[in-house]
Design a protein around this motif. Structure first.
Motif, PDB file in Angstrom:
ATOM      1  N   LYS A 265       0.836  -1.202   0.000  1.00  5.82           N
ATOM      2  CA  LYS A 265       0.000   0.000   0.000  1.00  5.82           C
ATOM      3  C   LYS A 265       0.871   1.252   0.000  1.00  5.82           C
ATOM      4  O   LYS A 265       1.868   1.332   0.719  1.00  5.82           O
TER       5      LYS A 265
ATOM      6  N   HIS B 200       5.735  -5.102  -3.748  1.00  7.59           N
ATOM      7  CA  HIS B 200       6.677  -5.189  -2.634  1.00  7.59           C
ATOM      8  C   HIS B 200       8.122  -5.219  -3.112  1.00  7.59           C
ATOM      9  O   HIS B 200       9.013  -4.635  -2.492  1.00  7.59           O
TER      10      HIS B 200
ATOM     11  N   VAL C  18       5.760   2.723   7.027  1.00  5.40           N
ATOM     12  CA  VAL C  18       4.938   2.244   8.149  1.00  5.40           C
ATOM     13  C   VAL C  18       5.147   0.740   8.292  1.00  5.40           C
ATOM     14  O   VAL C  18       5.090  -0.002   7.321  1.00  5.40           O
ATOM     15  N   LYS C  19       5.397   0.310   9.563  1.00  2.00           N
ATOM     16  CA  LYS C  19       5.637  -1.117   9.792  1.00  2.00           C
ATOM     17  C   LYS C  19       4.631  -1.684  10.785  1.00  2.00           C
ATOM     18  O   LYS C  19       4.058  -0.938  11.578  1.00  2.00           O
ATOM     19  N   ASP C  20       4.451  -2.989  10.723  1.00  2.00           N
ATOM     20  CA  ASP C  20       3.595  -3.619  11.724  1.00  2.00           C
ATOM     21  C   ASP C  20       4.441  -3.999  12.934  1.00  2.00           C
ATOM     22  O   ASP C  20       5.640  -3.724  12.974  1.00  2.00           O
ATOM     23  N   GLU C  21       3.796  -4.659  13.909  1.00  2.25           N
ATOM     24  CA  GLU C  21       4.507  -4.983  15.152  1.00  2.25           C
ATOM     25  C   GLU C  21       5.703  -5.882  14.920  1.00  2.25           C
ATOM     26  O   GLU C  21       6.702  -5.812  15.627  1.00  2.25           O
ATOM     27  N   ALA C  22       5.590  -6.705  13.917  1.00  5.52           N
ATOM     28  CA  ALA C  22       6.693  -7.629  13.616  1.00  5.52           C
ATOM     29  C   ALA C  22       7.821  -6.952  12.838  1.00  5.52           C
ATOM     30  O   ALA C  22       8.830  -7.572  12.525  1.00  5.52           O
TER      31      ALA C  22
ATOM     32  N   ALA D 101       7.478  -5.682   9.789  1.00  2.00           N
ATOM     33  CA  ALA D 101       7.337  -5.790   8.329  1.00  2.00           C
ATOM     34  C   ALA D 101       6.753  -4.498   7.766  1.00  2.00           C
ATOM     35  O   ALA D 101       5.875  -3.886   8.385  1.00  2.00           O
TER      36      ALA D 101
ATOM     37  N   VAL E  93       4.374  -2.329   5.898  1.00  2.00           N
ATOM     38  CA  VAL E  93       2.990  -2.535   5.472  1.00  2.00           C
ATOM     39  C   VAL E  93       2.440  -1.373   4.653  1.00  2.00           C
ATOM     40  O   VAL E  93       1.424  -1.498   3.971  1.00  2.00           O
ATOM     41  N   GLU E  94       3.084  -0.248   4.720  1.00  2.00           N
ATOM     42  CA  GLU E  94       2.581   0.897   3.966  1.00  2.00           C
ATOM     43  C   GLU E  94       3.688   1.916   3.760  1.00  2.00           C
ATOM     44  O   GLU E  94       4.587   2.037   4.598  1.00  2.00           O
TER      45      GLU E  94
END
Ligand code: ATP
Ligand code: MG
Length: 567
Positions: free
Chosen positions: A350, A395, A429-433, A435, A437-438
């Motif tokens: 995204k 990606h 922007v990353k997720d908790e892990a 990775a 994500v945006e």
């Protein structure tokens, strides 16, 4: 990359010479004689193009003859598929004929040979006949049944056909010469007993002719002029001529051999296809990885590219192996001119576009350097693409820590969106892990390092994309171990996003910008599903398993990017 037209090949020269001297009254009649025991493959395509092509070129005709003399393996299903694919390749048979229609006349010719003392019934078992055939240095041994009287032979042969003897108990052999240097001339087999049900003649026949007997006489019955076959039949030619001569055929056809097509990374025989299908290693005869015409067509291979291959490899007198890349290039050349450019993102990431008002951008279906098909000419080539404030890119086109020479997106990096604005990546922007994500990008004035394809988040449509690769991972698959040589990564399925215009279009062939050539899977489409098969990559670059992939960041932008940017 226009190539000069290939030089006239020896068969062309031969037919021309025959015509010039008035052979066969100036007639040219060829035939394509498949056995309906499987699907046609890319090798058959060259034979079809050759036989139909020569006939067309010399104002003649070409028959499609089903060589259906083996009742156990032949089926109606294969007959209709073969017909379908000859037509798909672009050829119309002058006549559709069956060797099984000649079983009556062939049986008559066999009796004629018996009456002339040129054929006899032999009671030796198969393995004994093979053993007695002799060797290169030794003459064969004459069968003890060779001296049977004509009357006895006739009545035995009739009894064979009447079903009086079990399968394998007797054969009809030509009485030629057990010392002939050509093995094929050492009293070859003409007929065997079979109780199998024939898909066309049912249980009428208990004796079935062997290839060597049926083929030449079928050619003669149809009044074929040039009987073209592959090189492995070279030694059979003497027998072909012998049978026709002994059967008093006037103005007989002649057999000419050419080298069969072999391709690297390709298995090419019905027996092996059958194994792949039966062992569930592919989804069927039309699996897009199969070199069958059914598989190739479903993958998106065009008849034009197959005809181009036949023309390019021409006709050789010696067997050789053609590089698969040669075909891939011909295929790409053809697809390039027929595939509108659309956008697809295989692994969506995204991207928020800050400072972009949203709306539409102008684009074209074909880049400026490709002459589009008629339906895309002029104004029809122009299009508008929705581009909202959120898009997806691939990606693979983002790297947080890009290698040197990276031309895609990275933090702070600047790229152009195909047909769209130039953007800079300002936030990841990353997720908790951890990775990604945006991405948050802003529209900027500035010099982009590269151009990326994208899809509009609000309107993009999910689609399954099947990334097909070579079925075999070795250049020359071996006959017996090819199962171990299969490429374990010959299919990867991804859930992609395609732009709405692609999803809603009736076009079948696509170039997904920067991704490759794709074909809307017709079987899935009929079931209402949106599935795209990769027909070909954009460039060469295939490597066997284990070797490192090509560098991720090309120095110069790939052709497709340049095209897209130009369009
Ligand atoms: P397979 O070995 O796959 O079973 P085949 O030769 O038995 O093939 P047929 O149906 O008997 O298949 O072949 C029909 C015609 O196609 C024959 O004239 C044969 O010479 C030709 N042909 C088959 N394979 C090739 C090939 N690889 N290249 C060119 N011609 C071929
Ligand atoms: Mg065959």
């Amino acid at each position: 990359m226009a190539e000069p037209t290939p030089p006239p090949h020896f068969l062309r020269a031969l037919v021309a010479a025959d015509k010039a001297r008035g052979a066969y009254g100036g007639r040219v009649l060829t035939r394509f004689p498949p056995e309906p025991n499987g699907y046609l493959h890319i090798g058959h395509a060259t034979s079809i193009c050759l036989n139909f092509g020569l006939a067309q070129e010399f104002g003649g005709e070409c028959n499609l003859r089903f060589d259906d003399t083996n009742p156990e393996t032949e089926r109606e299903e294969y007959v209709s598929k073969i017909l379908e694919y000859v037509e798909w390749l672009g050829f119309t048979p002058a006549r559709v004929l069956y060797a099984s229609d000649y079983f009556g006349p062939l049986y008559g010719y066999a009796k004629y040979l018996i009456q002339k003392g040129k054929a006899y019934v032999c009671d030796l078992p198969d393995d004994e006949i093979s053993r007695q055939r002799g060797s290169v240095t030794e003459a064969g041994t004459e069968s003890p049944y060779r001296a049977r009287s004509i009357e006895e032979n006739l009545s035995l042969f009739e009894a064979m056909q009447a079903g009086k003897f079990p399968e394998g108990s007797r054969v009809l052999r030509a009485k030629i010469d057990m010392a002939n240097p050509n093995f094929k001339m050492r009293d070859p087999l003409l007929y065997r007993i079979k109780f199998a049900h024939h898909y066309r003649t049912g249980d009428t026949w208990k004796v079935y002719p062997f290839y060597d007997f049926a083929h030449c006489l079928s050619d003669a019955i149809e009044r074929i002029t040039h009987s073209i076959c592959t090189l492995e039949f070279e030694n059979n030619r003497e027998l072909y001529d012998w049978i026709l001569r002994e059967c008093d055929i006037v103005d007989p056809p002649h057999q000419h051999e050419f080298a069969r097509l072999n391709l690297t990374y390709t298995v090419m025989s019905k027996r092996r296809f059958l194994r792949l299908v039966n062992e569930g290693l592919v989804s069927g005869w039309d699996d897009p990885r199969m070199p069958t015409l059914a598989g190739l067509r479903r993958r998106g291979v065009t008849p034009e590219s197959l005809r181009a291959l036949a023309e390019r490899v021409g006709v050789a007198k010696a067997n050789s192996v053609v590089e698969l890349e040669l075909f891939d290039n011909l295929l790409r050349d053809d697809l390039n001119t027929r595939s509108p450019r659309g956008m697809a993102v295989l692994r969506p990431l995204k991207v928020r576009l800050d400072g972009w008002v949203g709306g539409e951008v102008d684009g074209t279906w074909f880049p400026a350097d490709v002459a589009p098909p008629e339906r895309f000419a002029g104004e029809q080539n122009r299009r508008r693409l929705p581009l909202g404030t959120t898009v997806y890119i691939d990606h693979a086109d983002f790297s947080e820590a890009p290698p040197k020479g990276w031309h895609r997106l990275s933090p702070g990096g600047v790229v152009r969106l195909v047909h769209g604005p130039v953007v800079r990546c300002d936030e990841v922007v990353k997720d908790e892990a951890g990775a990604v994500v945006e991405l948050r990008c802003v529209v900027v004035e500035g010099k982009p390092k590269g151009t990326l394809q994208w899809v509009d988040a609000a309107t993009a449509v999910p689609a399954e994309v099947r990334l097909y690769d070579r079925l075999v991972k070795v250049e020359r698959p071996t006959a017996d171990d090819f199962i171990e040589e299969l490429n374990p990564r010959s299919l990867e399925v991804v859930n992609a996003l395609v732009e709405r215009a692609v999803a809603e279009s009736t076009e079948a062939h696509w170039q997904f910008v920067r991704v490759g050539y794709f074909f809307r899977d017709p079987v899935e489409a009929a079931a209402g599903r949106l599935v795209f098969n990769r027909t070909a990559g954009l460039r060469e670059g295939w490597r066997p398993e284990g070797e490192s992939a090509p560098a991720p960041a090309p120095k110069a932008p790939p052709k497709a990017v340049a095209e897209a940017a130009a369009g």
